[in-house]
Design an enzyme around this catalytic site. Structure first.
Site, PDB file in Angstrom:
ATOM      1  N   GLU A  21       0.834  -1.207   0.000  1.00 34.41           N
ATOM      2  CA  GLU A  21       0.000   0.000   0.000  1.00 34.41           C
ATOM      3  C   GLU A  21       0.867   1.255   0.000  1.00 34.41           C
ATOM      4  OE1 GLU A  21      -4.138  -1.599   1.966  1.00 34.41           O
ATOM      5  OE2 GLU A  21      -2.689  -0.742   3.329  1.00 34.41           O
ATOM      6  N   ALA A  34      -6.683  -6.475  13.092  1.00 38.02           N
ATOM      7  CA  ALA A  34      -7.652  -5.768  13.931  1.00 38.02           C
ATOM      8  C   ALA A  34      -8.838  -6.660  14.328  1.00 38.02           C
ATOM      9  CB  ALA A  34      -8.140  -4.522  13.189  1.00 38.02           C
TER      10      ALA A  34
HETATM   11  C1  LIG Z   1       0.641   0.211   9.206  1.00 36.66           C
HETATM   12  C2  LIG Z   1      -0.342  -0.816   9.676  1.00 36.66           C
HETATM   13  C3  LIG Z   1      -1.383  -1.209   8.844  1.00 36.66           C
HETATM   14  C4  LIG Z   1      -2.297  -2.160   9.276  1.00 36.66           C
HETATM   15  N1  LIG Z   1      -3.323  -2.521   8.434  1.00 36.66           N
HETATM   16  C5  LIG Z   1      -4.239  -3.400   8.869  1.00 36.66           C
HETATM   17  C6  LIG Z   1      -5.351  -3.728   8.046  1.00 36.66           C
HETATM   18  O1  LIG Z   1      -5.499  -3.213   6.929  1.00 36.66           O
HETATM   19  N2  LIG Z   1      -6.261  -4.628   8.529  1.00 36.66           N
HETATM   20  C7  LIG Z   1      -6.123  -5.202   9.775  1.00 36.66           C
HETATM   21  O2  LIG Z   1      -6.967  -5.991  10.191  1.00 36.66           O
HETATM   22  N3  LIG Z   1      -5.083  -4.911  10.558  1.00 36.66           N
HETATM   23  C8  LIG Z   1      -4.145  -4.021  10.144  1.00 36.66           C
HETATM   24  N4  LIG Z   1      -3.086  -3.709  10.948  1.00 36.66           N
HETATM   25  C9  LIG Z   1      -2.933  -4.433  12.218  1.00 36.66           C
HETATM   26  C10 LIG Z   1      -3.870  -3.902  13.291  1.00 36.66           C
HETATM   27  O3  LIG Z   1      -3.765  -2.503  13.379  1.00 36.66           O
HETATM   28  C11 LIG Z   1      -3.519  -4.566  14.609  1.00 36.66           C
HETATM   29  O4  LIG Z   1      -3.672  -5.950  14.471  1.00 36.66           O
HETATM   30  C12 LIG Z   1      -4.398  -4.059  15.752  1.00 36.66           C
HETATM   31  O5  LIG Z   1      -4.149  -2.695  15.981  1.00 36.66           O
HETATM   32  C13 LIG Z   1      -4.144  -4.863  17.021  1.00 36.66           C
HETATM   33  O6  LIG Z   1      -4.917  -4.358  18.055  1.00 36.66           O
HETATM   34  P1  LIG Z   1      -4.320  -4.316  19.530  1.00 36.66           P
HETATM   35  O7  LIG Z   1      -5.409  -3.808  20.400  1.00 36.66           O
HETATM   36  O8  LIG Z   1      -3.692  -5.612  19.857  1.00 36.66           O
HETATM   37  O9  LIG Z   1      -3.133  -3.255  19.443  1.00 36.66           O
HETATM   38  P2  LIG Z   1      -3.215  -1.697  19.086  1.00 36.66           P
HETATM   39  O10 LIG Z   1      -4.428  -1.358  18.348  1.00 36.66           O
HETATM   40  O11 LIG Z   1      -1.909  -1.352  18.468  1.00 36.66           O
HETATM   41  O12 LIG Z   1      -3.302  -1.008  20.518  1.00 36.66           O
HETATM   42  C14 LIG Z   1      -2.284  -1.140  21.473  1.00 36.66           C
HETATM   43  C15 LIG Z   1      -2.348   0.048  22.417  1.00 36.66           C
HETATM   44  O13 LIG Z   1      -1.537  -0.232  23.545  1.00 36.66           O
HETATM   45  C16 LIG Z   1      -0.824   0.933  23.910  1.00 36.66           C
HETATM   46  N5  LIG Z   1       0.374   0.523  24.646  1.00 36.66           N
HETATM   47  C17 LIG Z   1       1.376  -0.255  24.200  1.00 36.66           C
HETATM   48  N6  LIG Z   1       2.283  -0.438  25.178  1.00 36.66           N
HETATM   49  C18 LIG Z   1       1.825   0.241  26.254  1.00 36.66           C
HETATM   50  C19 LIG Z   1       2.346   0.442  27.575  1.00 36.66           C
HETATM   51  N7  LIG Z   1       3.495  -0.102  27.985  1.00 36.66           N
HETATM   52  N8  LIG Z   1       1.636   1.219  28.431  1.00 36.66           N
HETATM   53  C20 LIG Z   1       0.461   1.800  28.026  1.00 36.66           C
HETATM   54  N9  LIG Z   1      -0.065   1.635  26.790  1.00 36.66           N
HETATM   55  C21 LIG Z   1       0.616   0.858  25.924  1.00 36.66           C
HETATM   56  C22 LIG Z   1      -0.538   1.607  22.587  1.00 36.66           C
HETATM   57  O14 LIG Z   1      -0.315   2.995  22.755  1.00 36.66           O
HETATM   58  C23 LIG Z   1      -1.817   1.321  21.796  1.00 36.66           C
HETATM   59  O15 LIG Z   1      -2.764   2.355  21.942  1.00 36.66           O
HETATM   60  C24 LIG Z   1      -2.169  -2.745  10.559  1.00 36.66           C
HETATM   61  C25 LIG Z   1      -1.134  -2.335  11.403  1.00 36.66           C
HETATM   62  C26 LIG Z   1      -0.227  -1.377  10.970  1.00 36.66           C
HETATM   63  C27 LIG Z   1       0.873  -0.928  11.898  1.00 36.66           C
END
Ligand SMILES: Cc1cc2nc3c(=O)[nH]c(=O)nc-3n(C[C@H](O)[C@H](O)[C@H](O)COP(=O)(O)OP(=O)(O)OC[C@H]3O[C@@H](n4cnc5c(N)ncnc54)[C@H](O)[C@@H]3O)c2cc1C
Length: 425
Positions: free
Chosen positions: A163, A309
């Site tokens: 992308e 996600a």
């Molecule tokens: C560039 C990019 C493109 C993507 N495109 C897609 C897509 O098209 N489709 C798809 O399904 N997925 C996509 N993903 C993957 C998707 O975004 C992740 O799988 C998803 O965000 C995971 O959710 P999560 O809640 O585990 O983590 P996140 O959504 O990343 O949330 C984690 C949170 O924890 C917080 N955090 C981390 N460590 C600490 C700490 N020590 N103390 C306090 N807070 C902390 C962070 O600030 C963040 O807000 C993409 C990811 C990236 C980086």
């Protein structure tokens, strides 16, 4: 206590909306980030604040939840306490949802000399760097220098790399020539390097082939079956010994669990992800859950659930329901994943979509991609502005975010050029 206000953490908090519990969400940032559009921030289509939404605004209507801006650095599981930079917070139930970080596979040189694309800070830094490199190219008369300034290497052939490569090529070859009439942007190169033989390899073969054709049409050069072994002083060394001179190198080739996963003394699986049971708790603690990118659970096509996600959101719902079940003395549910599929966009009017039993490509997939991304964005204002930005980019080929906001990006580009020249000398 929920650590992380991302896709997974917000899903936990929102599912507990009507439960007889008090929820405290902790995050080191005060916003929830929509990472799938980060590449559009990096290429100036949308602005940072359009893909980030304040956590407090998202939760303001929910009575049983509070938010605290805090960086979590440790957990004392026996004392049931979370340690942040400034305080210790007690919990009855803990959900770890800290997400992921860029994986450089222990290569410090790659971490130091490439750009990541994992959060709004990194996307903003990359956008400033790209714009500064093109400005520097417009200033120099030295052909070699100009060519290195206008060579952009992206490592990683997954959705993020593809992308970004497509959009960057469009920025350089369609948008910028009108803004830089005296700079020959025909020499600009976007090179996508991937260690395996194809791109978008999680997609069916015909969609992979379509993506390659589209990238080719956009002028993106593919270097497949090639690994990057070293990046330094604006020089990229590939596995076959060849080199590329590039002022911009983006690393989109690896993801691992967030740092927190490695500091809390629990068992981790591949990519440093925290091992969880099928009910999403830690193996020896039924009061601690881990979900999303940070959690390791096998059960998807013979391997672990992917870092996407949908997995994070669905696991968030199951973890929340299991907390309520535990409180009420009911049995916990095991996680089962409803795979909605995957999609990726490759420039203008072109995308691939393998979802809901449909395998689409071209304009239909592109429209589907846009619709779904608008749907999942938080906030009416953000949805409206992103749609306007897309319309602007589509109709006039201009971009709304073309401003250099970080002067240090220009100094960084100049430093890279100097060290490249020193090396050549
Ligand atoms: C560039 C990019 C493109 C993507 N495109 C897609 C897509 O098209 N489709 C798809 O399904 N997925 C996509 N993903 C993957 C998707 O975004 C992740 O799988 C998803 O965000 C995971 O959710 P999560 O809640 O585990 O983590 P996140 O959504 O990343 O949330 C984690 C949170 O924890 C917080 N955090 C981390 N460590 C600490 C700490 N020590 N103390 C306090 N807070 C902390 C962070 O600030 C963040 O807000 C993409 C990811 C990236 C980086």
């Amino acid at each position: 206590v929920v650590v992380g206000a991302g896709f997974g953490g917000m899903s936990v908090a929102q599912t507990l909306r009507k439960a007889p519990v008090d929820v405290l969400v902790l995050d080191r940032n005060n916003y929830n980030g929509f990472w799938p559009l980060l590449y559009q921030v990096a290429t100036g289509i949308v602005e940072t604040q359009e893909i980030a939404y304040p956590v407090r605004s998202l939760l303001r209507k929910q009575k049983n939840v509070d938010f605290r801006l805090a960086n979590v650095r440790a957990v004392d599981f026996d004392a049931k306490r979370v340690m942040t930079d400034s305080e210790a917070i007690e919990y009855d139930y803990l959900v770890l949802a800290g997400g992921s970080a860029t994986n450089y596979f222990g290569n410090d040189g790659l971490a130091a000399h490439t750009f990541g694309l994992k959060d709004v800070e990194e996307a903003d830094r990359l956008r400033n760097h790209i714009l500064s490199a093109v400005e520097a190219a417009a200033r120099t008369d030295d052909w070699n220098e100009r060519r290195s300034l206008l060579t952009f290497v992206i490592v990683g052939g997954g959705p993020t790399g593809v992308e970004l490569a497509g959009q960057l090529s469009m920025l350089l070859h369609r948008t910028m020539p009108r803004e830089f009439p005296n700079l020959d942007l025909g020499v600009a190169r976007v090179i996508l390097v991937n260690a395996s033989a194809g791109v978008l390899e999680s997609f069916p073969a015909n969609l992979q082939a379509y993506a390659r054709r589209r990238l080719d049409r956009l002028g993106v050069e593919l270097r497949l079956d090639q690994s990057v072994t070293e990046v330094e002083h604006g020089v990229v060394r590939l596995g076959d010994g060849s080199t590329l001179e590039a002022t911009t190198v983006v690393w989109a080739a690896g993801v691992r669990a967030c740092d927190l996963a490695g500091t809390i003394g629990v068992s981790v699986g591949r990519a440093g992800r925290v091992e969880v049971t099928p009910t999403l708790t830690l193996p020896d603690r039924d009061d601690v859950y881990a979900i999303g990118d940070m959690a390791y659970l096998e059960g998807f096509k013979g391997g672990a659930y992917p870092m996407v996600a949908q997995v994070a959101m669905q696991q968030g719902r199951v973890a929340a329901k299991n907390i309520v079940a535990h409180l009420q003395g009911r049995r916990a549910k095991t996680f089962s994943y409803f795979d909605k599929g995957q999609m990726a966009v490759i420039g203008r009017r072109a995308a691939v979509m393998d979802a809901f039993g449909l395998r689409l490509r071209g304009v239909t997939a592109w429209l589907g991609w846009m619709g779904l991304h608008i749907l999942y964005l938080h906030g009416f204002r953000n949805r409206l502005i992103v749609m306007l930005d897309w319309l602007l980019a589509y109709a006039s080929r201009t971009r709304s975010a073309g401003i250099i906001t970080r002067p240090e990006a220009q100094t960084h580009v100049e430093r890279l050029q100097t060290s490249r020249q020193d090396r050549a000398a």
